[in-house]
Design a protein around this motif. Sequence first.
Motif, short mmCIF file in Angstrom:
data_model
loop_
_atom_site.label_atom_id
_atom_site.label_comp_id
_atom_site.label_asym_id
_atom_site.label_seq_id
_atom_site.Cartn_x
_atom_site.Cartn_y
_atom_site.Cartn_z
N ARG A 47 0.84 -1.21 0.00
CA ARG A 47 0.00 0.00 0.00
C ARG A 47 0.88 1.25 0.00
O ARG A 47 0.60 2.22 -0.69
N PHE A 48 1.96 1.23 0.77
CA PHE A 48 2.87 2.38 0.82
C PHE A 48 3.43 2.69 -0.57
O PHE A 48 3.44 3.84 -1.01
N LEU A 49 3.90 1.67 -1.28
CA LEU A 49 4.46 1.89 -2.61
C LEU A 49 3.39 2.32 -3.61
O LEU A 49 3.64 3.15 -4.48
N ALA A 55 1.22 9.33 -5.90
CA ALA A 55 1.73 10.70 -5.69
C ALA A 55 2.56 11.16 -6.88
O ALA A 55 2.44 12.30 -7.33
N VAL A 56 3.39 10.28 -7.42
CA VAL A 56 4.20 10.62 -8.59
C VAL A 56 3.29 10.92 -9.78
O VAL A 56 3.47 11.92 -10.49
N ARG A 57 2.30 10.08 -9.98
CA ARG A 57 1.39 10.28 -11.11
C ARG A 57 0.58 11.56 -10.93
O ARG A 57 0.39 12.33 -11.87
N ALA A 81 -1.68 14.98 -4.71
CA ALA A 81 -0.34 14.39 -4.68
C ALA A 81 0.28 14.55 -3.31
O ALA A 81 0.90 13.62 -2.78
N VAL A 82 0.08 15.70 -2.69
CA VAL A 82 0.67 15.97 -1.39
C VAL A 82 -0.12 15.28 -0.28
O VAL A 82 0.45 14.67 0.62
N GLY A 83 -1.45 15.35 -0.38
CA GLY A 83 -2.29 14.82 0.68
C GLY A 83 -2.66 13.36 0.54
O GLY A 83 -3.17 12.74 1.46
N GLY A 84 -2.42 12.80 -0.63
CA GLY A 84 -2.76 11.40 -0.85
C GLY A 84 -4.23 11.15 -1.03
O GLY A 84 -4.66 10.02 -1.08
N GLY A 85 -5.03 12.22 -1.18
CA GLY A 85 -6.47 12.04 -1.34
C GLY A 85 -6.85 11.62 -2.74
O GLY A 85 -6.06 11.66 -3.65
#
Length: 86
Positions: A47-49, A55-57, A81-85
């Motif tokens: 999940r982390f990866l 985020a990169v995309r 990208a920053v918040g992961g939402g």
Amino acid sequence: MKLDARDPTSWLYSALLKREQNRVNEAVKDLETSVQLNDNRAVYRSRFLLDEDRAVRSSSLANFYQTAGMAELSVREAARAVGGGT
């Protein structure tokens, strides 16, 4: 993409190549597809990866939107990208 259209990596590389060729609209479409397909790799990646991949995309997509003159979409995608939402 011919071997596995559901793999997000080939869509990402296609988008980056098209952006270099100044085909921004096509690049945005390919990168949006890559973002949508991100979780298809859950069998292979933690999940982390997967979150890092997203985020990169998303940050790349924000940059593409900015290049295409879509400032509001760019800001929203950068926040994802920053918040992961989603």
